[in-house]
Design a protein around this motif. Sequence first.
Motif, mmCIF file in Angstrom:
data_model
loop_
_atom_site.group_PDB
_atom_site.id
_atom_site.type_symbol
_atom_site.label_atom_id
_atom_site.label_comp_id
_atom_site.label_asym_id
_atom_site.label_seq_id
_atom_site.Cartn_x
_atom_site.Cartn_y
_atom_site.Cartn_z
ATOM 1 N N GLU A 1 16.712 5.562 55.850
ATOM 2 C CA GLU A 1 17.070 6.132 54.418
ATOM 3 C C GLU A 1 16.837 7.415 54.662
ATOM 4 O O GLU A 1 15.634 8.165 55.310
ATOM 5 N N GLU A 2 17.854 8.299 54.136
ATOM 6 C CA GLU A 2 17.810 9.706 54.262
ATOM 7 C C GLU A 2 17.178 10.502 53.337
ATOM 8 O O GLU A 2 17.498 10.326 52.148
ATOM 9 N N HIS A 3 16.666 11.609 53.434
ATOM 10 C CA HIS A 3 15.873 12.391 52.470
ATOM 11 C C HIS A 3 16.975 13.474 51.952
ATOM 12 O O HIS A 3 18.033 13.866 52.699
ATOM 13 N N SER A 4 16.664 13.853 50.737
ATOM 14 C CA SER A 4 17.528 14.820 50.243
ATOM 15 C C SER A 4 17.404 16.393 50.993
ATOM 16 O O SER A 4 16.521 16.538 51.442
ATOM 17 N N ARG A 5 18.561 16.791 51.159
ATOM 18 C CA ARG A 5 18.523 18.285 51.614
ATOM 19 C C ARG A 5 17.840 19.339 50.828
ATOM 20 O O ARG A 5 17.968 19.030 49.490
ATOM 21 N N PRO A 6 17.106 20.336 51.226
ATOM 22 C CA PRO A 6 16.436 21.337 50.238
ATOM 23 C C PRO A 6 17.381 22.113 49.390
ATOM 24 O O PRO A 6 17.062 22.167 48.228
ATOM 25 N N GLU A 7 18.783 22.214 49.616
ATOM 26 C CA GLU A 7 19.599 22.806 48.938
ATOM 27 C C GLU A 7 20.114 21.900 47.662
ATOM 28 O O GLU A 7 20.256 22.447 46.511
ATOM 29 N N TYR A 8 20.104 20.779 48.002
ATOM 30 C CA TYR A 8 20.481 19.904 46.872
ATOM 31 C C TYR A 8 19.424 19.548 45.874
ATOM 32 O O TYR A 8 19.623 19.675 44.495
ATOM 33 N N GLU A 9 18.025 19.662 46.315
ATOM 34 C CA GLU A 9 16.990 19.517 45.321
ATOM 35 C C GLU A 9 16.721 20.782 44.668
ATOM 36 O O GLU A 9 16.621 20.807 43.501
ATOM 37 N N THR A 10 16.986 22.187 45.149
ATOM 38 C CA THR A 10 17.166 23.200 44.521
ATOM 39 C C THR A 10 18.142 23.078 43.268
ATOM 40 O O THR A 10 17.950 23.664 42.235
ATOM 41 N N LYS A 11 19.363 22.611 43.464
ATOM 42 C CA LYS A 11 20.585 22.630 42.705
ATOM 43 C C LYS A 11 20.051 21.651 41.449
ATOM 44 O O LYS A 11 20.384 21.885 40.277
ATOM 45 N N VAL A 12 19.256 20.497 41.920
ATOM 46 C CA VAL A 12 18.832 19.441 40.590
ATOM 47 C C VAL A 12 17.932 20.199 39.996
ATOM 48 O O VAL A 12 17.893 19.864 38.763
ATOM 49 N N ARG A 13 16.986 20.956 40.352
ATOM 50 C CA ARG A 13 15.946 21.334 39.697
ATOM 51 C C ARG A 13 16.739 22.487 38.696
ATOM 52 O O ARG A 13 16.141 22.501 37.839
ATOM 53 N N GLU A 14 17.551 23.313 39.225
ATOM 54 C CA GLU A 14 18.058 24.274 38.373
ATOM 55 C C GLU A 14 19.054 23.492 37.115
ATOM 56 O O GLU A 14 19.048 23.993 36.174
ATOM 57 N N LYS A 15 19.472 22.266 37.398
ATOM 58 C CA LYS A 15 20.205 21.593 36.470
ATOM 59 C C LYS A 15 19.276 21.155 35.387
ATOM 60 O O LYS A 15 19.636 21.254 34.193
ATOM 61 N N MET A 16 18.161 20.704 35.851
ATOM 62 C CA MET A 16 17.354 19.802 35.024
ATOM 63 C C MET A 16 16.567 21.151 34.206
ATOM 64 O O MET A 16 16.220 20.830 33.156
ATOM 65 N N LEU A 17 16.365 22.412 34.760
ATOM 66 C CA LEU A 17 15.915 23.356 33.811
ATOM 67 C C LEU A 17 16.837 23.860 32.858
ATOM 68 O O LEU A 17 16.751 24.055 31.375
ATOM 69 N N LYS A 18 18.294 23.873 33.008
ATOM 70 C CA LYS A 18 19.322 23.920 32.176
ATOM 71 C C LYS A 18 19.471 23.019 30.914
ATOM 72 O O LYS A 18 19.367 23.288 29.742
ATOM 73 N N GLU A 19 19.007 21.664 31.479
ATOM 74 C CA GLU A 19 19.166 20.685 30.498
ATOM 75 C C GLU A 19 17.917 20.725 29.779
ATOM 76 O O GLU A 19 18.117 19.814 28.863
ATOM 77 N N SER A 20 17.038 21.287 30.021
ATOM 78 C CA SER A 20 15.703 21.033 29.350
ATOM 79 C C SER A 20 15.794 21.565 28.116
ATOM 80 O O SER A 20 15.004 20.926 27.054
ATOM 81 N N ASN A 21 16.745 22.678 27.995
ATOM 82 C CA ASN A 21 16.596 22.932 26.469
ATOM 83 C C ASN A 21 17.159 22.036 25.386
ATOM 84 O O ASN A 21 17.096 22.419 24.251
ATOM 85 N N LYS A 22 18.037 21.178 26.217
ATOM 86 C CA LYS A 22 18.858 20.537 25.219
ATOM 87 C C LYS A 22 17.956 19.135 25.041
ATOM 88 O O LYS A 22 18.630 18.168 24.251
ATOM 89 N N SER A 23 16.749 18.856 25.576
ATOM 90 C CA SER A 23 16.142 17.706 25.581
ATOM 91 C C SER A 23 15.909 17.132 24.483
ATOM 92 O O SER A 23 15.840 15.985 23.875
ATOM 93 N N VAL A 24 15.328 18.279 23.285
ATOM 94 C CA VAL A 24 14.829 17.762 22.017
ATOM 95 C C VAL A 24 15.950 17.391 21.401
ATOM 96 O O VAL A 24 16.012 16.125 20.481
#
Length: 1003
Positions: A482-505
């Motif tokens: 099982e391979e772990h995610s690359r650091p750049e992929y994790e960073t992009k996912v975090r950026e995406k989740m931050l953008k989506e957090s404004n629409k969570s409500v």
Amino acid sequence: MGTPYPLPYGQYIPLLPGSPRRLSPRAVVRGGQGPKHGQQCLQAPGPPAQGLQGSVPQGSGQASGGGSAPNSSVINNYLEASEPVSSEARVSRMHFYDSQRKVDYVLAYHYRKRGAHPGHSSPGHNLAIVSNGETGKDPQAGAPGDIELGPLDALEEERKEQREEFEHNLMEAGLELEKDLESKSQGSVFVRIHAPWQVLAREAEFLKIKVPTKKMYEIKSQGSIAKTFSKILHKLSAPLKPRVPEHSNSRMKNLSYPFSREKMYLYNIQDKDTFFDNATRSRIVHEILKRTTCSRANNTMGINSLIANNIYEAAYPLHDGEYDSPGDDMNDRKLLYQEWARYGVFYKFQPIDLIRKYFGEKIGLYFAWLGLYTSFLIPSSVIGIIVFLYGCATIEEDIPSKEMCDQQNAFTMCPLCDTSCDYWNLSSACGTARASHLFDNPATVFFSIFMALWATMFLENWKRLQMRLGYFWDLTGIEEEEEHSRPEYETKVREKMLKESNKSVVRKLGTSGTEAEDEDDEDKLTWKDRFPGYLMNFASILFMIALTFSIVFGVIVYRITTAAALSLNKATRSNVRVTVTATAVIINLVVILILDEIYGAVAKWLTKIEVPKTEQTFEERLILKAFLLKFVNAYSPIFYVAFFKGRFVGRPGSYVYVFDGYRMEECAPGGCLMELCIQLSIIMLGKQLIQNNIFEIGVPKLKKLFRKLKDETEPEEADSAHSKHPEQWDLDYSLEPYTGLTPEYMEMIIQFGFVTLFVASFPLAPVFALLNNVIEVRLDAKKFVTELRRPDAVRTKDIGIWFDILSGIGKFSVIINAFVIAVTSDFIPRLVYQYSYSHNGTLHGFVNHTLSFFNVSQLKEGTQPENSQFEQEVQFCRFKDYREPPWAPNPYEFSKQYWAVLSARLAFVIIFQNLVMFLSVLVDWMIPDIPTDISEQIKREKSLFVDFFLKEEHEKLKLAEEPARRSQSSGHRSKRGPAASPAPSGRSQLGSSASSGSQHTSV
């Protein structure tokens, strides 16, 4: 005071407030053993903050149960950098300072204390790491509020906190750490990591690492004829074998089974410290490092992310000592250097098993593939030399070149350029025609078929060798890790989740199924997120390919304009073709070498834009992009000469012009095959020589020299004794980091293309490839052993996507060689003339048959030769093409011979391609992918293991029932008296000895 952590024997270490760090349990020194000079110690229990710096308080620890415990102290794993190294520690540079625990992995980072800037020290703020890992301040220094943190200091403090948390999490996972004290204003610190047996056993079971059991069996011998042949071959090749311990060639093999703590009785564990070799130990530690999180770094997963964020500078396993150390002490690295990584042993076979043991399966498979490829080049080189010698031997019997060189024929040729070029005799191109026969003869067709089958046989034999190595290396049946995610992929996912957090409500207000699915997609990147990257990749690759074609077109313009300019001068007019060809090929070579480096960097950048999730996906996409760009870069000039040059020239009176007054260039009178041979040979040889000597040898040496000069210019605060006797982690840190096998594979794949794609025009290509690879094997070996940090051992069953690329090139080479023979060479026109138009079935008259007539009075105004020096007045000139003569009803139209030759060329391409493809499939079918003996041994191994497992389970049950039998026998003795005691006692001893024997006997 913080909550204490329990230690063995009921002792506790009290921690200072705010410190979560637990000291390693194996750091406990019992029996009154004290620390070495300069080490920091902490008594258990004792005053939490007294005597931390350099003092060793004495006392006795109490057990939790109220009992007494012997005096003990815990040696801190943080050591002074200036601490004198004992003679015992100097002997072994692979261990902690206690000379007992092996260093399995090293983390390195650069620190800078508060207020310390590069080139300046920081007096007055001496910081020290105390026993529990806290940062303490010298008593003479001011209060904490006196230090004003700058932006660099705040960043360094944040990194330090992240390192402390990560190292604490590593110790929570069971690893043991040791590091130097940060005693200078700035410098490098090495964190040494040791994995105790409990951690190794746990992770080996988790990773399903196959280890040898106690059961050994003899590999089934071959038939009598094959066995005799194998013995003879073994004796003949004895001087070529490296003097290393043999593994796969031995007749005995251990049964292997994935490690399990519940089945320890299956394995022959004589020494727990050496049961797992160094490569396996470092692999286990690396797996822990990859999955350990750090909450302070945004829940970053793994050491790769921390290195990407500059928390650590490097992470690497240690080499097994020095490769050039004096004395008779031998380690695997030194053995590899002496028997493999020196140019003086170029004639010896590679110690593939030792390479795999030291570097892991992935690198072992690369060198096994390179060795097989090099050995397969030997028969192709021999056949290529024979084909070349055949051309040399038959050059005097070649009728077309004889007719071309015969001055009595007096073929008056049309001018090669407008105005400044004169008419010329075909006999002046005699040398080119004779040289073309060396490569353009019937033997090249046979050689092309042979090389197509050679490529198929090479790939089939590689599959067989891969299976054989997989059997001996216990790779059969391994699962994909099982391979772990690359650091750049994790960073992009975090950026995406931050953008989506404004629409969570808003999302929570509606609870439809589609919205729930959208929430699940928040933690991964979808094609919509990757679309800009894909678009950029597509546009950039098209731009790079267009750039390559533009450069090729620029070189074509250079050839045309230079030829026209040189033709104006009488002194240079005779050598125009040679001068233009040679300079254009050198320009092409320089451009290819420069663009190769640029395209490698561009491919990496484009792959990063795509944001692949895992390292394997990243590597595969990078390989495909780099191969596509480098393939187009290396072969586009060769494709132009082979298939396009001279095809769009036009005819006298109606030439095709690139610019005003500059005609498209034509092939030489003997055809373009000779020029294709020159182009291919110079690019292939130049690429290999320059890349090997400059890029692979010179650049690393320059980097090492630059690093050495940089270290000398920086202010040194290191201890002179330490610099005279550097530790192994210091030596390895100065080496180049390992960046993967992609450059090595790519170089060989491009060479494989040179050997197979245009081999019809250059039969000596396998010879030059063989000479290059003999050096390349030792060059790569020396680089891995002496110049690179030790790579992480990676288990893999095959060479991955490279095999698919090789297979694609092999199939593509059939089509390319078919077109080279049919279109570029004169093989098909000669056959058509000999069997359709010749009066006596020979090639007499072939040259005249291929030349058309042109009435010079029909030349365009202003294009006639000025001041013609030709002896007689010219009415008709000749040009090479199949066209109707001026006196025909349709002058200068394509003749019937043209259409006959064209149809014959197309028919040859179809027949050649289908014939070679059929033979390749036949070879593929005849050679099984899995050797018969290996498939039988795998089946036999399974049945042997079942018997062995049942036997060991039976012995385990007997050992478990032995105490019950003894208790029963003692009860009978108490009832029946002493007379009945001998029989059960004898039976007990017999069972004990039998079980003991089963634990140590190898069958």
